[in-house]
Design a protein around this motif. Structure first.
Motif, PDB file in Angstrom:
ATOM      1  N   THR A  91       0.840  -1.187   0.000  1.00 55.27           N
ATOM      2  CA  THR A  91       0.000   0.000   0.000  1.00 55.27           C
ATOM      3  C   THR A  91       0.876   1.237   0.000  1.00 55.27           C
ATOM      4  O   THR A  91       1.832   1.329   0.775  1.00 55.27           O
ATOM      5  CB  THR A  91      -0.932   0.018   1.224  1.00 55.27           C
ATOM      6  N   ARG A 127      -4.704   6.732  -1.677  1.00 56.64           N
ATOM      7  CA  ARG A 127      -3.938   5.502  -1.473  1.00 56.64           C
ATOM      8  C   ARG A 127      -4.044   4.578  -2.682  1.00 56.64           C
ATOM      9  O   ARG A 127      -5.046   4.573  -3.393  1.00 56.64           O
ATOM     10  CB  ARG A 127      -4.435   4.763  -0.222  1.00 56.64           C
ATOM     11  N   THR A 129      -3.297   0.406  -3.554  1.00 53.41           N
ATOM     12  CA  THR A 129      -2.932  -0.932  -3.095  1.00 53.41           C
ATOM     13  C   THR A 129      -2.587  -1.777  -4.308  1.00 53.41           C
ATOM     14  O   THR A 129      -3.394  -1.909  -5.240  1.00 53.41           O
ATOM     15  CB  THR A 129      -4.083  -1.583  -2.310  1.00 53.41           C
TER      16      THR A 129
END
Length: 852
Positions: A91, A127, A129
């Motif tokens: 991440t 973010r 991932t």
């Protein structure tokens, strides 16, 4: 979640560094840490390197223009240690990716990386991932995101440093150790108990080898292989550690036809390693408990009243979370709806639940005991109070105490010296005096085992970790081992008054107008000047004026200036006004001849005047000579309101002493601590508060720089020879920042939720609870005692064993069982006693007294 973290400045080539954090579970002793450090240090561009054996973490800062993450990982593996992580998912924080178009750009860039299997972008939280094949380092992923025009930083899990407790007794090494133990036992039975059943298998060069010999060799292979493997990596990295020394001992024993000693050494040392790892897991448990305080999910109420359960990491500032009885509050925030009693002991150490209602602050990790709350999130998961506490406790391991530094230096000399002595004992007696090679080989082997300083090296850090985590569970945050030691070594505790000995919740008790003014006019002028002040006295005056309905909004206020330690100055309706201490008005015209002309309330009545007119007739009330000393004698802080020409009125402000303050001061004094109050308040107020709490020595009317001078003076007064005394200072962590920084140990009050106090203080009391001060001193005293016990007992045992080895009293068995395994377990177990130190409270002491 990835176990690595990286941060960079502007970019490669301009002096930037990246930070990498790896989890290395088997790196659980100083010897292992040294081996890994030696291996990684060979790389170019390593700016900083920290191997934390207690938490099994390796932190590396490196120049990406000289090396990369892959090279660091390779050097760790070259040292013989595996890196434990989930390599398939990483991440990253991409703060610039804040829209769907940005997310598409990042996804396209990552799609060009062959090993990337899936990408999940979250523009709302910034973010990304990435799911990738095993073995892909974070470097290509970061480079791909940066090629799309966005800065990316890997995000680590707060729990990365401490994995779930490992079952060491079910590991492959444990199985091999047990098997080796069985083989050694069988061989001993044949060789020493029933030698008639120990047949000779073959004869070579006139030497007969029996079945027991074969069993001992098998035990070496089964139980000693991990040791020999680690020894090989130690040799590759030029590390003279316990693995290398034990490997030399095992190989030399077998080569010198002493298979029994070699097998015994392999099995006993392997048992010692397993026990040491298990005991280290116990030391890690206390920190793991802190990490487990924060819940993993949160129930969020969305628009329209629907509820959704999401990971805590996905919470955003402004979210509305729902908390029901028995649940943990998932984030720091403010109560928006409902009321409940909350167990705040995980944060503040308070044993009594705190009642919370709308508008009150609450902390992540605290537990709802009853009722129902809706909380507005005010900080992200990794910036909550509990998250900062965990990080600070983890970082406390970084700073080595003076004892640790000395022991490291001592061990670097001790081990080579004893190894040299061991070699000398093996060679000199047989060569010089014709003594038995067999006898002196065993003596040298014993000294080789004794040369390992493991128990000595871990004696201090394991005590520090135990003490710091124990304190954190009880609401006391200690920022490093040296601070833990320094508290117990300080004989003087300097204490601030306002907000420390007192509650800091000031309120106006008297308003005495003087000639030409009335009470409302005095309050109006004072509150107008103080509205821009952040001082607690100023806030108390403004609050009281608002309560009385005195409006100052229509006043024209300009040229505001805070006069440090004295008061404030401001232009009000074109006239310069002063609000502050009496000495602020020294020399101003009219002060010495001002007389009260209206009802002065309590102050006038206490001096025997029924009315201002009587006071005028008798001509006996001088403001400085009478009103001010009378208010100060009652323990009140006096504020004078006036202009450059004359004072207009006197305001009395009082603060309540904390209920536990007298008890805490008495306990500290009983522990031999000299308690000194340093305050900027006036002499009369200081005297009244000091008498109420039982402090014999106080110094009043101090400006901030004068508090610093008193800290230096206290250090010189209590100094012993050339060494200055250690002086601890406790204050609110903000107003007393200079004094806290100057003192040997700065202790901040009420740090829960306060960024400044958490970041600047050496020790932070998470709640406004002075009863934690005696506990802090008790814990520090015991920690210093435990460290001394561990260090001196380790040295004493090593010395006794070393003296007994040449005369045959001490053998390899004693050296391993007592000197290595026994002492390592002993110092760890002794350090764990610090977890049992509990804070005393007045109620607890009274209850115990009644029970007797």
């Amino acid at each position: 979640m990835s176990n690595s973290r990286r941060s960079s400045s502007s970019g490669p080539g301009d002096g930037s560094t990246r930070r990498l954090e790896l989890r290395v579970p088997e790196m659980d002793c100083p010897s292992c840490a040294g081996k890994v450090t030696n291996s990684v240090e060979r790389l170019e561009g390593i700016a900083n390197l920290e191997a934390r054996a207690t938490s099994g973490r390796l932190i590396v800062e490196y120049d990406p223009t000289c090396t990369d993450e892959g090279a660091v990982r390779e050097r760790v593996r070259a040292a013989g240690y595996a890196i434990d992580s989930n390599e398939s998912e990483r991440t990253l924080s991409v703060p610039g990716m804040d829209c769907a178009s940005c997310a598409t750009k990042v996804e396209n860039a990552l799609a060009a990386v062959d090993e990337v299997e899936a990408v999940e972008t979250q523009p709302t939280s910034g973010r990304v991932t990435v799911t990738a094949s095993d073995g892909l380092t974070v470097e290509p992923i970061v480079d791909a995101v940066e090629s799309a025009g966005y800065e990316a930083t890997p995000i680590g899990d707060e729990r990365d440093g401490l994995d779930e407790s490992r079952t060491v007794w079910k590991s492959r090494r444990a199985v091999g150790t047990v098997a080796g133990g069985v083989l050694v036992t069988a061989g001993m039975a044949l060789k020493f108990v029933v030698p008639a059943l120990d047949p000779a298998l073959w004869t070579v060069a006139g030497r007969t080898y029996a079945l027991s010999h074969l069993l001992f060799i098998a035990a070496v292979v089964v139980a000693g292989t991990p040791i020999l493997r680690n020894g090989y990596y130690s040799a590759r990295n030029w590390s003279l550690d316990i693995d290398f020394l034990m490997s030399v001992g095992i190989v030399a024993s077998v080569a010198a036809h002493h298979p029994f000693e070699g097998a015994l050494l392999a099995v006993l040392f392997s048992v010692a390693e397993l026990l040491e790892r298990a005991s280290m897991d116990r030391a890690r448990d206390s920190l793991r408990e802190l990490m487990d305080l924060s819940p993993e999910t949160a129930t969020v109420r969305r628009d329209g009243g629907t509820e959704e359960t999401i990971p805590v990491d996905d919470l955003e500032i402004g979210d509305r979370v729902v908390v029901r009885p028995g649940e943990k509050i998932p984030a720091d925030g403010t109560v928006l709806e409902g009321e409940s009693a909350i167990d705040q002991s995980p944060i503040t150490g308070e044993s009594v639940p705190a009642d919370k209602t709308r508008g009150d602050d609450v902390y992540a990790g605290t537990i709802l005991e009853s009722g129902y709350l809706e909380v507005g999130v005010e900080s992200e998961a990794d910036e909550s109070t509990i998250a900062r506490i965990v990080r600070l406790v983890e970082d406390a391991e970084r700073e080595k105490t003076e004892r640790e530094q000395f022991i490291d230096r001592f061990a670097s000399v001790y081990t080579p010296v004893v190894v040299s002595i061991a070699v000398a004992f093996v060679l000199v007696p047989p060569l010089a005096f014709g003594a038995s090679w067999s006898y002196w080989f065993v003596v040298g082997l014993t000294l080789l085992v004794i040369s390992c300083p493991c128990a000595l090296v871990i004696s201090t850090p394991v005590s520090v970790v135990s003490g710091i985590t124990s304190a954190a569970r009880n609401g006391v945050l200690i920022k490093g081992g040296r601070h833990l030691e320094a508290v117990g070594e300080s004989d003087v505790l300097a204490v601030d008054k306002t907000g420390t000995l007192t509650e800091g919740d000031l309120s106006v008790t008297d308003v005495i107008p003087l000639e030409g003014a009335d009470e409302e006019d005095v309050l109006r002028r004072a509150s107008a000047a103080e509205r821009r002040s952040e001082h607690p006295i100023g806030r108390a005056i403004v609050g009281y004026a608002d309560e009385q309905g005195v409006a100052a909004d229509d006043a024209d206020v300009s040229e505001f200036e805070a006069l440090t330690g004295r008061g404030v100055r401001a232009e009000i309706d074109g006239t310069t006004h002063y609000v502050g201490k009496p000495d602020l008005f020294d020399g101003l015209a009219g002060l010495e001849h001002a007389h009260a002309t209206t009802d002065g309330g309590t102050a006038l009545a206490s001096m025997g005047y029924e009315s201002p007119s009587q006071c005028d007739r008798e001509g006996c009330l001088d403001v400085v000579a009478d009103v001010v000393p009378t208010l100060e004698a009652e323990g009140k802080t006096v504020v004078i309101v006036g202009t450059e020409d004359r004072p207009l009125g006197v305001v009395g402000v009082a603060d309540r002493v904390r209920p536990e303050a007298p008890w805490a001061v008495a306990r500290l004094q009983a522990q031999g601590v000299r308690v000194v109050m340093l305050t900027g308040d006036n002499e009369g107020t200081a005297r009244a508060i000091a008498n109420e709490v039982g402090i014999d020595e106080y110094h009043a009317e101090l400006l901030p720089e004068e508090k610093l001078e008193w800290i230096d003076r206290l250090e010189s007064e209590d100094s012993d020879g050339d060494e200055p005394a250690r002086v601890a200072m406790v204050g609110d962590g903000i107003n007393d920042a200079p004094a806290l920084a100057t003192a040997s140990v700065g202790i901040a009050m009420g740090a829960a939720g306060t960024d400044t106090a958490l970041e600047t203080a050496d020790v932070a009391l998470m709640a406004d609870d002075l009863s934690r001060l005696p506990y802090l001193y008790e814990l520090s005293d015991k920690a210093n005692g435990v460290i001394r016990q561990n260090v001196w007992s380790s040295l004493a045992v090593k010395a006794v064993l070393a003296l007994g080895a040449p005369v045959g009293i001490v053998t390899v068995i004693h050296a391993v069982v007592v000197g290595d395994m026994g002492m390592s377990l002993g110092v760890t177990g002794n350090a764990m006693r610090l977890a049992n130190v509990e804070p005393e409270t007045p109620e607890r002491v009274d209850a115990e007294a009644r029970s007797r």
